[in-house]
Design a protein around this motif. Structure first.
Motif, mmCIF file in Angstrom:
data_model
loop_
_atom_site.group_PDB
_atom_site.id
_atom_site.type_symbol
_atom_site.label_atom_id
_atom_site.label_comp_id
_atom_site.label_asym_id
_atom_site.label_seq_id
_atom_site.Cartn_x
_atom_site.Cartn_y
_atom_site.Cartn_z
ATOM 1 N N ILE A 81 -2.097 -6.090 -5.021
ATOM 2 C CA ILE A 81 -1.148 -4.908 -4.092
ATOM 3 C C ILE A 81 0.495 -4.738 -4.534
ATOM 4 O O ILE A 81 0.833 -4.114 -4.565
ATOM 5 C CB ILE A 81 -1.908 -4.210 -3.063
ATOM 6 C CG1 ILE A 81 -3.035 -4.317 -3.025
ATOM 7 C CG2 ILE A 81 -0.883 -3.066 -2.422
ATOM 8 C CD1 ILE A 81 -3.800 -3.977 -1.357
ATOM 9 N N VAL A 82 1.231 -6.563 -3.624
ATOM 10 C CA VAL A 82 2.342 -6.637 -3.377
ATOM 11 C C VAL A 82 2.509 -6.794 -5.243
ATOM 12 O O VAL A 82 3.792 -5.988 -4.939
ATOM 13 C CB VAL A 82 2.798 -7.752 -2.770
ATOM 14 C CG1 VAL A 82 3.665 -8.232 -2.760
ATOM 15 C CG2 VAL A 82 2.238 -7.464 -1.308
ATOM 16 N N SER A 83 2.174 -7.127 -6.202
ATOM 17 C CA SER A 83 2.898 -6.815 -7.728
ATOM 18 C C SER A 83 2.246 -5.982 -8.363
ATOM 19 O O SER A 83 2.777 -5.509 -8.916
ATOM 20 C CB SER A 83 2.031 -8.109 -8.095
ATOM 21 O OG SER A 83 0.830 -7.929 -8.214
ATOM 22 N N ARG A 84 1.890 -4.720 -7.556
ATOM 23 C CA ARG A 84 1.580 -3.531 -8.105
ATOM 24 C C ARG A 84 0.093 -3.472 -9.553
ATOM 25 O O ARG A 84 0.154 -2.530 -9.721
ATOM 26 C CB ARG A 84 2.855 -3.218 -8.498
ATOM 27 C CG ARG A 84 2.883 -2.591 -7.371
ATOM 28 C CD ARG A 84 4.561 -1.992 -7.670
ATOM 29 N NE ARG A 84 6.019 -2.081 -6.239
ATOM 30 C CZ ARG A 84 5.768 -1.007 -5.958
ATOM 31 N NH1 ARG A 84 5.857 0.150 -6.626
ATOM 32 N NH2 ARG A 84 6.959 -1.264 -4.560
ATOM 33 N N ASP A 85 0.199 -4.518 -9.086
ATOM 34 C CA ASP A 85 -1.458 -4.591 -10.462
ATOM 35 C C ASP A 85 -2.248 -4.220 -10.183
ATOM 36 O O ASP A 85 -3.635 -3.617 -10.482
ATOM 37 C CB ASP A 85 -2.055 -6.227 -10.185
ATOM 38 C CG ASP A 85 -0.160 -6.971 -11.365
ATOM 39 O OD1 ASP A 85 0.220 -6.453 -11.827
ATOM 40 O OD2 ASP A 85 -0.063 -8.168 -10.763
ATOM 41 N N LEU A 86 -2.734 -3.685 -8.203
ATOM 42 C CA LEU A 86 -4.006 -2.689 -7.664
ATOM 43 C C LEU A 86 -3.485 -1.648 -6.866
ATOM 44 O O LEU A 86 -2.426 -2.321 -6.513
ATOM 45 C CB LEU A 86 -4.724 -3.674 -7.163
ATOM 46 C CG LEU A 86 -5.762 -3.300 -5.749
ATOM 47 C CD1 LEU A 86 -6.980 -2.792 -7.293
ATOM 48 C CD2 LEU A 86 -6.400 -3.962 -5.154
ATOM 49 N N ASP A 87 -3.223 -0.842 -6.811
ATOM 50 C CA ASP A 87 -3.730 0.835 -6.208
ATOM 51 C C ASP A 87 -4.659 0.744 -4.950
ATOM 52 O O ASP A 87 -5.638 0.857 -5.982
ATOM 53 C CB ASP A 87 -3.337 1.697 -6.655
ATOM 54 C CG ASP A 87 -2.016 2.029 -8.241
ATOM 55 O OD1 ASP A 87 -0.700 0.537 -6.939
ATOM 56 O OD2 ASP A 87 -1.988 1.907 -9.196
ATOM 57 N N VAL A 88 -4.257 0.906 -4.388
ATOM 58 C CA VAL A 88 -5.424 1.111 -2.837
ATOM 59 C C VAL A 88 -4.763 2.759 -2.353
ATOM 60 O O VAL A 88 -4.083 2.485 -1.823
ATOM 61 C CB VAL A 88 -5.919 0.211 -1.871
ATOM 62 C CG1 VAL A 88 -6.865 0.183 -1.421
ATOM 63 C CG2 VAL A 88 -5.724 -0.922 -2.937
ATOM 64 N N PRO A 89 -5.837 3.710 -1.868
ATOM 65 C CA PRO A 89 -6.073 4.200 -1.159
ATOM 66 C C PRO A 89 -5.268 3.728 0.281
ATOM 67 O O PRO A 89 -6.257 3.084 0.597
ATOM 68 C CB PRO A 89 -6.233 5.287 -1.048
ATOM 69 C CG PRO A 89 -7.442 4.879 -2.332
ATOM 70 C CD PRO A 89 -7.304 3.433 -2.754
ATOM 71 N N GLY A 90 -4.582 3.942 1.196
ATOM 72 C CA GLY A 90 -4.462 3.673 3.055
ATOM 73 C C GLY A 90 -2.742 2.354 2.375
ATOM 74 O O GLY A 90 -2.359 2.099 3.098
ATOM 75 N N VAL A 91 -2.608 2.136 1.604
ATOM 76 C CA VAL A 91 -1.357 1.358 1.110
ATOM 77 C C VAL A 91 -0.421 1.677 0.289
ATOM 78 O O VAL A 91 -1.102 2.058 -0.956
ATOM 79 C CB VAL A 91 -2.096 -0.159 0.965
ATOM 80 C CG1 VAL A 91 -0.531 -1.164 1.192
ATOM 81 C CG2 VAL A 91 -3.006 -0.504 1.812
ATOM 82 N N GLN A 92 0.911 1.732 0.739
ATOM 83 C CA GLN A 92 1.788 1.756 -0.107
ATOM 84 C C GLN A 92 3.423 1.087 -0.152
ATOM 85 O O GLN A 92 3.483 0.061 1.155
ATOM 86 C CB GLN A 92 2.788 3.156 0.005
ATOM 87 C CG GLN A 92 1.496 4.475 -0.087
ATOM 88 C CD GLN A 92 1.483 4.638 -1.298
ATOM 89 O OE1 GLN A 92 3.470 4.770 -2.135
ATOM 90 N NE2 GLN A 92 -0.195 5.410 -2.389
ATOM 91 N N MET A 93 3.691 0.794 -1.560
ATOM 92 C CA MET A 93 4.784 -0.073 -1.556
ATOM 93 C C MET A 93 5.751 0.896 -1.843
ATOM 94 O O MET A 93 5.919 1.483 -2.536
ATOM 95 C CB MET A 93 4.635 -1.021 -2.450
ATOM 96 C CG MET A 93 3.105 -2.337 -2.409
ATOM 97 S SD MET A 93 2.985 -2.901 -0.626
ATOM 98 C CE MET A 93 4.171 -4.281 -0.850
ATOM 99 N N LEU A 94 6.592 -0.135 -1.537
ATOM 100 C CA LEU A 94 7.844 0.597 -0.904
ATOM 101 C C LEU A 94 9.158 -0.059 -1.978
ATOM 102 O O LEU A 94 8.709 -1.514 -2.667
ATOM 103 C CB LEU A 94 8.872 0.419 -0.080
ATOM 104 C CG LEU A 94 8.490 1.672 1.109
ATOM 105 C CD1 LEU A 94 9.785 0.944 2.227
ATOM 106 C CD2 LEU A 94 9.111 2.843 0.459
#
Length: 96
Positions: A81-94
């Protein structure tokens, strides 16, 4: 999406980023809370515990007790998620 929901999702992303930047043992929960607050998010004890439980339930972190200290540690899925290889509803990266 409400402002509160957006803040929750970005706060979860910030928690993952904090843990991704911590050592392999993870970070203690009070430290995580302090760092989240420094980024301007609402971070009372209950809010952080709820976010940690949510992230743990979905397999993005693990939380364990060492003595009387709770340590949170990011998992491989959390790093994705942090590397943006995975998008998950409920988590957003800035972007920062």
């Amino acid at each position: 999406m409400s402002m509160q929901q957006q803040q929750t999702e970005f706060r979860r992303g910030r928690i993952l980023k904090i843990l991704a930047e911590s050592n392999d043992q993870g970070a203690n929960v009070p430290l995580v809370r302090t760092l989240v607050r420094e980024f301007g998010y609402k971070a009372d004890q209950d809010t952080v515990k709820i976010d940690l439980a949510w992230l743990s339930r979905h397999g993005f972190i693990t939380v364990r007790e060492v003595g009387e200290i709770e340590l949170a540690r990011i998992t491989a899925s959390g790093r994705d998620i942090v590397s943006r290889d995975l998008d998950v509803p409920g988590v957003q990266m800035l972007d920062d």
